[in-house]
Motif scaffolding. Structure first.
Motif, PDB file in Angstrom:
ATOM      1  N   ALA A 326       0.827  -1.212   0.000  1.00 38.37           N
ATOM      2  CA  ALA A 326       0.000   0.000   0.000  1.00 38.37           C
ATOM      3  C   ALA A 326       0.859   1.258   0.000  1.00 38.37           C
ATOM      4  O   ALA A 326       0.502   2.271  -0.618  1.00 38.37           O
ATOM      5  N   LEU A 327       2.015   1.207   0.662  1.00 41.56           N
ATOM      6  CA  LEU A 327       2.907   2.372   0.696  1.00 41.56           C
ATOM      7  C   LEU A 327       3.550   2.657  -0.656  1.00 41.56           C
ATOM      8  O   LEU A 327       4.084   3.744  -0.873  1.00 41.56           O
ATOM      9  N   SER A 328       3.515   1.681  -1.552  1.00 37.29           N
ATOM     10  CA  SER A 328       4.007   1.922  -2.912  1.00 37.29           C
ATOM     11  C   SER A 328       3.000   2.724  -3.725  1.00 37.29           C
ATOM     12  O   SER A 328       3.357   3.298  -4.756  1.00 37.29           O
ATOM     13  N   ARG A 329       1.750   2.776  -3.256  1.00 37.57           N
ATOM     14  CA  ARG A 329       0.696   3.463  -3.995  1.00 37.57           C
ATOM     15  C   ARG A 329       0.236   4.751  -3.329  1.00 37.57           C
ATOM     16  O   ARG A 329      -0.413   5.582  -3.980  1.00 37.57           O
ATOM     17  N   ALA A 330       0.520   4.910  -2.046  1.00 39.41           N
ATOM     18  CA  ALA A 330       0.000   6.055  -1.296  1.00 39.41           C
ATOM     19  C   ALA A 330       1.049   6.543  -0.290  1.00 39.41           C
ATOM     20  O   ALA A 330       1.920   5.773   0.117  1.00 39.41           O
ATOM     21  N   PRO A 331       0.960   7.809   0.116  1.00 36.47           N
ATOM     22  CA  PRO A 331       1.960   8.348   1.063  1.00 36.47           C
ATOM     23  C   PRO A 331       1.833   7.801   2.469  1.00 36.47           C
ATOM     24  O   PRO A 331       2.752   7.952   3.272  1.00 36.47           O
ATOM     25  N   SER A 332       0.717   7.140   2.786  1.00 41.38           N
ATOM     26  CA  SER A 332       0.565   6.527   4.105  1.00 41.38           C
ATOM     27  C   SER A 332      -0.479   5.423   4.025  1.00 41.38           C
ATOM     28  O   SER A 332      -1.266   5.361   3.073  1.00 41.38           O
ATOM     29  N   THR A 333      -0.461   4.551   5.033  1.00 40.15           N
ATOM     30  CA  THR A 333      -1.445   3.470   5.109  1.00 40.15           C
ATOM     31  C   THR A 333      -1.639   3.098   6.570  1.00 40.15           C
ATOM     32  O   THR A 333      -0.893   3.550   7.445  1.00 40.15           O
ATOM     33  N   THR A 334      -2.623   2.268   6.836  1.00 42.45           N
ATOM     34  CA  THR A 334      -2.880   1.794   8.194  1.00 42.45           C
ATOM     35  C   THR A 334      -2.568   0.313   8.269  1.00 42.45           C
ATOM     36  O   THR A 334      -3.106  -0.485   7.490  1.00 42.45           O
ATOM     37  N   LEU A 335      -1.670  -0.038   9.188  1.00 43.21           N
ATOM     38  CA  LEU A 335      -1.356  -1.440   9.434  1.00 43.21           C
ATOM     39  C   LEU A 335      -2.327  -1.973  10.480  1.00 43.21           C
ATOM     40  O   LEU A 335      -2.383  -1.468  11.601  1.00 43.21           O
ATOM     41  N   ARG A 336      -3.078  -2.994  10.104  1.00 43.50           N
ATOM     42  CA  ARG A 336      -4.065  -3.591  11.010  1.00 43.50           C
ATOM     43  C   ARG A 336      -3.737  -5.066  11.232  1.00 43.50           C
ATOM     44  O   ARG A 336      -3.483  -5.810  10.287  1.00 43.50           O
ATOM     45  N   PHE A 337      -3.764  -5.451  12.526  1.00 44.11           N
ATOM     46  CA  PHE A 337      -3.524  -6.844  12.875  1.00 44.11           C
ATOM     47  C   PHE A 337      -4.190  -7.132  14.212  1.00 44.11           C
ATOM     48  O   PHE A 337      -4.067  -6.342  15.150  1.00 44.11           O
ATOM     49  N   GLU A 338      -4.925  -8.246  14.289  1.00 48.10           N
ATOM     50  CA  GLU A 338      -5.584  -8.635  15.529  1.00 48.10           C
ATOM     51  C   GLU A 338      -5.296 -10.091  15.838  1.00 48.10           C
ATOM     52  O   GLU A 338      -5.235 -10.929  14.931  1.00 48.10           O
ATOM     53  N   HIS A 339      -5.125 -10.368  17.146  1.00 49.45           N
ATOM     54  CA  HIS A 339      -4.939 -11.752  17.556  1.00 49.45           C
ATOM     55  C   HIS A 339      -5.184 -11.887  19.051  1.00 49.45           C
ATOM     56  O   HIS A 339      -4.476 -11.293  19.870  1.00 49.45           O
ATOM     57  N   GLU A 340      -6.197 -12.650  19.427  1.00 50.38           N
ATOM     58  CA  GLU A 340      -6.448 -13.032  20.813  1.00 50.38           C
ATOM     59  C   GLU A 340      -6.329 -11.855  21.792  1.00 50.38           C
ATOM     60  O   GLU A 340      -5.530 -11.885  22.733  1.00 50.38           O
ATOM     61  N   GLY A 341      -7.108 -10.824  21.580  1.00 46.93           N
ATOM     62  CA  GLY A 341      -7.088  -9.668  22.471  1.00 46.93           C
ATOM     63  C   GLY A 341      -6.040  -8.633  22.135  1.00 46.93           C
ATOM     64  O   GLY A 341      -6.043  -7.528  22.694  1.00 46.93           O
ATOM     65  N   PHE A 342      -5.135  -8.967  21.226  1.00 45.85           N
ATOM     66  CA  PHE A 342      -4.130  -8.001  20.772  1.00 45.85           C
ATOM     67  C   PHE A 342      -4.662  -7.326  19.513  1.00 45.85           C
ATOM     68  O   PHE A 342      -5.013  -8.000  18.548  1.00 45.85           O
ATOM     69  N   ALA A 349       3.645   6.008   7.685  1.00 49.49           N
ATOM     70  CA  ALA A 349       3.912   6.972   6.619  1.00 49.49           C
ATOM     71  C   ALA A 349       5.040   6.468   5.721  1.00 49.49           C
ATOM     72  O   ALA A 349       6.000   5.857   6.207  1.00 49.49           O
ATOM     73  N   ARG A 350       4.900   6.728   4.430  1.00 44.45           N
ATOM     74  CA  ARG A 350       5.945   6.313   3.495  1.00 44.45           C
ATOM     75  C   ARG A 350       7.281   6.962   3.855  1.00 44.45           C
ATOM     76  O   ARG A 350       8.337   6.318   3.762  1.00 44.45           O
ATOM     77  N   ALA A 351       7.252   8.195   4.279  1.00 44.30           N
ATOM     78  CA  ALA A 351       8.505   8.888   4.633  1.00 44.30           C
ATOM     79  C   ALA A 351       9.218   8.154   5.770  1.00 44.30           C
ATOM     80  O   ALA A 351      10.449   8.025   5.759  1.00 44.30           O
ATOM     81  N   ASP A 352       8.459   7.673   6.762  1.00 43.68           N
ATOM     82  CA  ASP A 352       9.075   6.916   7.856  1.00 43.68           C
ATOM     83  C   ASP A 352       9.627   5.588   7.347  1.00 43.68           C
ATOM     84  O   ASP A 352      10.744   5.183   7.707  1.00 43.68           O
ATOM     85  N   PHE A 353       8.844   4.901   6.533  1.00 51.50           N
ATOM     86  CA  PHE A 353       9.281   3.623   5.973  1.00 51.50           C
ATOM     87  C   PHE A 353      10.583   3.785   5.199  1.00 51.50           C
ATOM     88  O   PHE A 353      11.518   2.977   5.337  1.00 51.50           O
ATOM     89  N   GLU A 354      10.684   4.838   4.403  1.00 49.86           N
ATOM     90  CA  GLU A 354      11.895   5.056   3.622  1.00 49.86           C
ATOM     91  C   GLU A 354      13.091   5.354   4.522  1.00 49.86           C
ATOM     92  O   GLU A 354      14.224   4.976   4.201  1.00 49.86           O
ATOM     93  N   ARG A 355      12.848   5.994   5.658  1.00 52.63           N
ATOM     94  CA  ARG A 355      13.938   6.225   6.611  1.00 52.63           C
ATOM     95  C   ARG A 355      14.374   4.909   7.248  1.00 52.63           C
ATOM     96  O   ARG A 355      15.555   4.656   7.441  1.00 52.63           O
ATOM     97  N   TRP A 356      13.389   4.045   7.555  1.00 52.85           N
ATOM     98  CA  TRP A 356      13.715   2.767   8.191  1.00 52.85           C
ATOM     99  C   TRP A 356      14.520   1.859   7.262  1.00 52.85           C
ATOM    100  O   TRP A 356      15.372   1.090   7.732  1.00 52.85           O
ATOM    101  N   ILE A 357      14.239   1.909   5.950  1.00 50.94           N
ATOM    102  CA  ILE A 357      14.913   0.999   5.015  1.00 50.94           C
ATOM    103  C   ILE A 357      16.175   1.595   4.428  1.00 50.94           C
ATOM    104  O   ILE A 357      16.765   1.011   3.510  1.00 50.94           O
ATOM    105  N   ALA A 358      16.637   2.711   4.969  1.00 50.72           N
ATOM    106  CA  ALA A 358      17.856   3.345   4.458  1.00 50.72           C
ATOM    107  C   ALA A 358      19.048   2.385   4.434  1.00 50.72           C
ATOM    108  O   ALA A 358      19.831   2.398   3.469  1.00 50.72           O
TER     109      ALA A 358
END
Length: 433
Positions: A326-342, A349-358
């Motif tokens: 989704a970040l390849s298509r838009a400047p931001s996205t929402t990561l959703r994950f659920e498991h047993e009360g979590f 944000a794409r800008a953060d992702f690009e900083r993380w993968i530097a």
């Protein structure tokens, strides 16, 4: 039967891209075109086959246990039906060149790595309706296999052994980026020097090739370089920054009144699927439980324990992979994950992702430098750049090449099937000679 560009009759030619995440079969057609095998996955029909195995145990009427297995989409279905009673094996290709992993035990039975490859390939072949008799098979391999201690000769030998275990003892092996280059070269109308960037699930390979138009097309390899990182590493950056803190990373616990960090090594295990399975060992779970007793946020570690015990890794990796796409298509996205009360619902944000993968981007760039040096070329002497593989869709990755070579020279396409298609074209040219 196919027919070569010179008109001579040849046997069926198949290109098989056995990938870390997905595998593809391409077939050369009599008219010279290339088609890919298709697989039904739920309501979709895809030309990629997930490179996964699932094992489980069934008990017969006499109480005798038998181990069963499935590959690809059926493996995922079997795993999701009962994750606690099954074993999911992914990213097998990532361990071909690792001497430290010669075999693994599944429900008390030992499997050599080439046996696992053979089981996966047989599932791939069967799902495609079987392979034609007398087919000339060209299998792809990366320039550099995954791992700091990777033995590339061992990796290729095990790949060949895996095909042999699947009943295909005679295969031709070609470099995956060269195959992608052949696919791209079919679109060229003149001689060209092409840099091919092939981004797989576990490796990223770069080849510089000079193509002369044909028929027959002439190809001269000029330089190669590879690095054992790709899509999986980018996924891990999202997990490390967004998911792991919610499982306790970066928090503290106490021993004798002294604050200590929750062991970061637990979260490094998220980088590779098999390490999560290893964390199900009773000793590891006891250690996490012990730390949770004096932790600042014990509930986070309790979520981690349930996550590990209930083998929820596949669902998490699917969610993270979807967010990355989704970040390849838009400047931001929402990561959703659920498991047993979590429950995780966090904006990325794409800008953060690009900083993380530097760090990964820097390794890609260094590999390009090595490929140019190996070819003895400067950037200006490269006529075209062709990028393939899912990671090539990440904007920061494409920008790296556009910045260095100019956007007018950079092209992409057929991101998930170009290697297999190119392997089939290589096979056709081998038969012509």
């Amino acid at each position: 039967m196919g027919r070569s560009a010179m008109g001579a009759s040849v046997g069926p030619v198949l290109g098989i891209d056995f990938g870390t995440t997905n595998s593809v079969i391409a077939t050369l057609q009599p008219d010279g075109s290339v088609t890919t095998a298709r697989y039904a996955v739920g309501r979709e029909v895809l030309d990629t086959f997930r490179s996964v195995l699932c094992f489980w145990t069934e008990h017969g009427a006499a109480g005798r246990a038998a181990t069963r297995h499935a590959a690809g989409p059926r493996a995922i279905e079997a795993y999701l039906e009962d994750p606690l009673a099954s074993r999911l094996i992914m990213s097998i290709k990532s361990y071909l060149a690792q001497r430290s992993l010669m075999e693994t035990r599944v429900f008390g039975r030992s499997y050599a790595l080439d046996q696992l490859v053979g089981l996966l390939l047989n599932g791939l072949f069967d799902s495609a309706g079987g392979l034609p008799q007398g087919a000339h098979i060209v299998a792809g391999r990366p320039v550099r296999f995954v791992g700091e201690t990777a033995d590339d000769a061992l990796g290729e030998a095990r790949l060949r052994d895996g095909f042999r275990a699947a009943g295909q003892g005679r295969i031709q092996v070609a470099l995956e980026p060269e195959a992608a280059g052949h696919r791209f070269a079919s679109t060229l109308d003149g001689a060209a020097t092409v840099l091919v960037g092939d981004f797989g699930g576990g490796t990223s390979d770069f080849s510089i090739l000079h193509f002369e138009p044909g028929p027959p097309r002439r190809v001269a390899p000029l330089g190669h370089a590879g690095v054992g990182i790709a899509g999986d590493a980018l996924d891990y950056r999202i997990i490390d920054h967004v998911v792991s803190p919610r499982f306790g990373k970066g928090t503290s616990y106490q021993i004798m009144g002294k604050d200590l960090p929750v062991p970061p090594g637990w979260y490094a295990n998220f980088a590779r699927w098999h390490r999560l399975s290893l964390m199900r060992a009773p000793r590891t779970l006891r250690e996490i439980e012990e730390v949770a007793r004096t932790a600042d946020h014990p509930e986070r570690l309790h979520h981690l324990i349930r996550f590990i015990e209930e083998e929820a890794g596949y669902a998490l990796y699917q969610a993270v992979s979807g967010a990355k796409a989704a970040l390849s298509r838009a400047p931001s996205t929402t990561l959703r994950f659920e498991h047993e009360g979590f429950r995780l619902e966090e904006e990325v944000a794409r800008a953060d992702f690009e900083r993380w993968i530097a760090p990964e981007l820097a390794q890609f760039e260094a590999a390009v430098d090595r490929a140019l040096a190996d070819a003895g070329l400067r950037e200006g002497e490269v006529d075209r750049v062709f990028l393939t593989g899912g990671t090539s869709l990440v904007p920061a990755v494409r920008h790296l090449f556009e910045r260095r070579f100019g956007p007018e020279r950079v092209a992409g396409g057929s991101e998930f099937v170009s290697v297999a298609e190119g392997l089939a074209l290589i096979g056709a040219e081998a038969q012509d000679r």
